[in-house]
Every structure is written in C-alpha cells, then in structure tokens.
Design a protein around this motif. Structure first.
Motif, PDB file in Angstrom:
ATOM      1  N   TYR A 143       0.775  -1.149   0.213  1.00  0.00           N
ATOM      2  CA  TYR A 143       0.018   0.127   0.054  1.00  0.00           C
ATOM      3  C   TYR A 143       0.820   1.311  -0.204  1.00  0.00           C
ATOM      4  O   TYR A 143       1.806   1.341   0.633  1.00  0.00           O
ATOM      5  CB  TYR A 143      -0.976   0.076   1.390  1.00  0.00           C
ATOM      6  N   LYS A 144       0.432   2.257  -0.697  1.00  0.00           N
ATOM      7  CA  LYS A 144       1.157   3.594  -0.735  1.00  0.00           C
ATOM      8  C   LYS A 144       0.710   4.760   0.133  1.00  0.00           C
ATOM      9  O   LYS A 144       1.218   5.722   0.380  1.00  0.00           O
ATOM     10  CB  LYS A 144       1.194   3.900  -2.146  1.00  0.00           C
ATOM     11  N   THR A 145      -0.849   4.158   0.411  1.00  0.00           N
ATOM     12  CA  THR A 145      -1.362   5.344   1.333  1.00  0.00           C
ATOM     13  C   THR A 145      -2.105   4.337   2.562  1.00  0.00           C
ATOM     14  O   THR A 145      -2.671   3.419   2.037  1.00  0.00           O
ATOM     15  CB  THR A 145      -2.666   5.909   0.679  1.00  0.00           C
ATOM     16  N   ILE A 197      -3.290  -2.250 -10.656  1.00  0.00           N
ATOM     17  CA  ILE A 197      -3.026  -1.528  -9.408  1.00  0.00           C
ATOM     18  C   ILE A 197      -1.884  -0.354  -9.287  1.00  0.00           C
ATOM     19  O   ILE A 197      -0.793  -0.609  -9.774  1.00  0.00           O
ATOM     20  CB  ILE A 197      -2.625  -2.559  -8.177  1.00  0.00           C
ATOM     21  N   ALA A 198      -2.166   0.688  -8.882  1.00  0.00           N
ATOM     22  CA  ALA A 198      -1.512   1.889  -9.097  1.00  0.00           C
ATOM     23  C   ALA A 198      -0.205   1.902  -8.167  1.00  0.00           C
ATOM     24  O   ALA A 198      -0.298   1.343  -7.156  1.00  0.00           O
ATOM     25  CB  ALA A 198      -1.842   3.111  -8.823  1.00  0.00           C
ATOM     26  N   GLN A 199       1.074   1.983  -8.489  1.00  0.00           N
ATOM     27  CA  GLN A 199       2.304   1.871  -7.753  1.00  0.00           C
ATOM     28  C   GLN A 199       2.684   3.253  -7.316  1.00  0.00           C
ATOM     29  O   GLN A 199       4.047   3.422  -6.967  1.00  0.00           O
ATOM     30  CB  GLN A 199       3.290   1.264  -8.716  1.00  0.00           C
ATOM     31  N   HIS A 200       1.905   4.265  -7.194  1.00  0.00           N
ATOM     32  CA  HIS A 200       2.296   5.494  -6.890  1.00  0.00           C
ATOM     33  C   HIS A 200       1.098   5.940  -5.729  1.00  0.00           C
ATOM     34  O   HIS A 200       0.007   5.279  -5.491  1.00  0.00           O
ATOM     35  CB  HIS A 200       2.501   6.604  -7.882  1.00  0.00           C
ATOM     36  N   ALA A 201       1.261   7.212  -5.028  1.00  0.00           N
ATOM     37  CA  ALA A 201       0.329   7.354  -4.113  1.00  0.00           C
ATOM     38  C   ALA A 201      -1.181   7.921  -4.390  1.00  0.00           C
ATOM     39  O   ALA A 201      -1.958   7.799  -3.641  1.00  0.00           O
ATOM     40  CB  ALA A 201       1.098   8.689  -3.084  1.00  0.00           C
TER      41      ALA A 201
END
Ligand code: 5AD
Ligand code: SF4
Ligand code: FES
Length: 349
Positions: A101-103, A334-338
């Motif tokens: 998870y990024k967030t 799935i996004a790899q940034h915030a």
C-alpha cells in the motif's frame, strides 16, 4: 433519442448537470446501464485504468458522538470498545507498507484520548515510512487540523453524510451541518486533499436532496467522494429503518463521476456488503479506488458501523490478495504511486 440519453451526452461533454437532470437520472428505471457505461468511460478517460489501494486502519471504536445510524455511537452499550496505542497503529501502517500500500487511512470514532500530541506521534511515524496519509477522525477544531497537517497528514475524509438540513439535524444530535461545513472549509484552506461523501437511503432523504448532495460535491470540488448505502444497525435507534439499496448508491456514485471526472471515488465496503460483487461493479461504474482493511484480529469485528460488514474474519494479507484478484479479473491494474488527485507526488508535499 431518450431524454436520459440526451442528458448523458451533455454530461459527458460538459461535466455539468442541473438539479432537475440529476433527479431525472436518479428516478429513471430503464437505462441505468447507459449511465454506468458513461461513468465508466469518463473514469477511464480522466483517471485511467489504475486502481488506487488505500490501507484502512480502524484504530479506535470509541466515539463521543451519537449519530443515530452508527454502531459506534456513544449510547451503544452492546459493543466492546477498543483503542490501539500509537505504537500499535504505526506497526499496522508498517505492515500495510509491506503489503504494497502507498497510502494508509487512519479512521476512528471521535476519541478524545487521541490528543494532538498522540496523533503527532502517529503521523510522524507513518510519514517516516514514506507513505501518503489520510485521516478520518471526524470533526476537530481548525487548530487541530492545522497541527495534523503540519505533522505531515496529506488528506482528510469527512463525509457530509447529507446536505439536507432537516435530515442532518434529525440524525446528528448535538451536531450541526454548519460546523461540518466549517470543518471542510478549514481542511481545504489548510491544504489537505479533501474527501467527503454521503450515505444513500437515509430516512427522510429524497431524490432532490441526493441531487443537492451531488451538486455540493461539485461546488466544493471534492478531491475524493465516498458513498455507500445506509445499512440499518440493530444496535441503533434506526434499527427498523428501510435502509438504502445498492442500486441507488451505485447511481449516485456514477452521477458523481459525471460531474467530477478526475476525482478519486472509492468502491466502498458498504456497497459490497449489499452485493457480493459490489466493489467490482462499482469499479466498472465510475470508481477508481478501493480501501482494503488492514486492521487486525478481533478489532475488525469490533469496528461495527453496520451489520454484515465484509472481511471481518479475514486477515490483511488475505484482503490484499482478494482485492488484487478482483482488479486483475476486470483488466485493471494496481497503481504503484500514492495516487493524489492531480497526479502530484509525495515529494511536492
Ligand atoms: N450504514 C452505512 N454507513 C454507515 N456509516 C456509519 N454508519 C453507517 C451505517 N449504518 C458510515 C458514515 C461514516 C462512515 C465512516 O461510515 O457515512 O462517515
Ligand atoms: Fe462517531 Fe462517526 Fe459513528 Fe458518528 S458516524 S457515531 S461520529 S464514529
Ligand atoms: Fe477482504 Fe476480499 S477484500 S476478503
């Protein structure tokens, strides 16, 4: 061409709707697939195929408020209360990071034990992990919001729940719509990404008031909008209320996407509670975010806003894998940034 088709064509081009047009979309019972298709297309065009995952940590179910619909309300004697200490919250955030998870989203009741000082400890600890941080702690003073922001919090979620004053007052003893609006304004001024939202199907809520809610999201240019059906909780005074439906909540969400094309809109847990495929369907009807639970052990069961909440017997690792499967199954990534609204990255904050 049907009236509905005409409304949708214009909305897709201009991202504007009149109240009467929103009511017409809400009342329509035949062409919903068309609405969902347009919302899905707008989502694809503006925010793409990436799904942002936010790891949700429910760190205290203690609340000083008494909202009529909510299982955490202070008068509910039927639940065991818990709170995690700051170190335990940071530990869960570290695990969330290890799942990719990024967030993380920190959510709790309005728990006075969590003073600014204790929250600062948590916020510093989580920011040290390099994660984006969303808070969802309810109504606070401007000074408190300022302190969390200065400590490093990036985003804040505070659903307006309903913009209908009469309904709001009935459901929130001792609270006021005016103060909730003040909170949202303060959060915006302080530079947070601001999330809001409503429950769909509250007692006394009309299609007109849902249309006003959607126009409110647009008027404040909300960065995130979380919506779910109201689900009556037997441990609350609204135990016998009718509750909302998955279908209507989904429509409100899709119309919200028409008006706020680049906002972040989660496929919510409450939607999946009423429909086994609820989050998948939502992701194909305008949503681009999922908030899997990373709370551990018995606390998941104890954070009982409403009955039937999904994942209460699952582990964070299982949920991460489950949601990854659902996203892959509909050819999304799935996004790899915030995942800030405007593509800002953490470095700029
Ligand atoms: N049904 C659905 N959603 C609920 N919430 C609280 N109680 C219920 C319920 N009975 C939602 C509120 C709150 C969020 C954390 O959970 O919208 O903002
Ligand atoms: Fe407390 Fe939030 Fe539940 Fe209201 S909705 S009782 S403020 S946890
Ligand atoms: Fe928790 Fe599917 S997300 S089991």
């Amino acid at each position: 061409m049907s009236d509905i088709t005409e409304i949708l064509i214009r909305a897709e081009r201009l991202h504007q709707l009149e109240k009467a047009e929103i009511v017409a979309l809400l009342a329509n019972r035949v062409d919903d697939a068309e609405l969902f298709g347009v919302a899905d297309r707008i989502r694809q065009r503006y925010v793409g195929d990436e799904v942002h995952l936010r790891g949700l940590i429910e760190f205290s179910n203690i609340c000083k408020q008494n909202c009529l619909y909510c299982g955490l309300r202070r008068d509910n004697q039927d639940i065991k209360r818990y709170r995690l200490e700051p170190e335990a919250v940071i530990e869960l955030a570290a695990k969330a990071k290890s799942y990719g998870y990024k967030t993380v989203v920190l959510q709790s009741g309005e728990d006075v034990y969590y003073t600014v000082e204790r929250l600062q400890t948590v916020i510093y600890g989580i920011k040290d992990l390099g994660l984006a941080l969303t808070l969802s702690l309810g109504e606070k003073t401007r000074e408190e919001y300022r302190a969390y922001r200065e400590a490093g919090a990036d985003r804040y979620l505070l659903r307006i729940e309903t913009t209908d004053r009469q309904v709001y007052d009935q459901l929130h003893p001792g609270m006021s719509l005016a103060n909730r609006l003040r909170c949202l304004r303060d959060l915006r001024d302080l530079g947070y990404e601001v999330g809001t939202g409503i429950m769909v199907g509250l007692p006394g809520q009309s299609q007109e008031s849902l249309a006003e809610d959607i126009l409110f999201f647009k008027a404040i240019d909300a960065d995130m909008i979380g919506l779910g059906p109201f689900i009556p909780n037997p441990a609350t005074p609204l135990r016998a209320a009718a509750g909302g439906t998955f279908e209507l909540a989904l429509k409100v969400m899709a119309i919200t996407r028409l008006l706020l094309p680049d906002s972040n809109i989660p496929a919510t847990t409450a939607m999946e509670t009423l429909n086994k495929q609820g989050r998948t369907i939502a992701l194909q009807s305008g949503a681009n975010v999922v908030m899997p639970n990373v709370t551990e052990g018995e606390y998941r069961q104890l954070y009982m806003l409403y009955p039937g909440k999904i994942c209460i017997n699952d582990t964070p690792a299982h949920c991460r894998q489950c949601i990854g499967g659902k996203i892959a199954a509909i050819n999304r990534t799935i996004a790899q940034h915030a995942g800030f609204r405007s593509g800002k990255n953490l470095g700029q904050l």
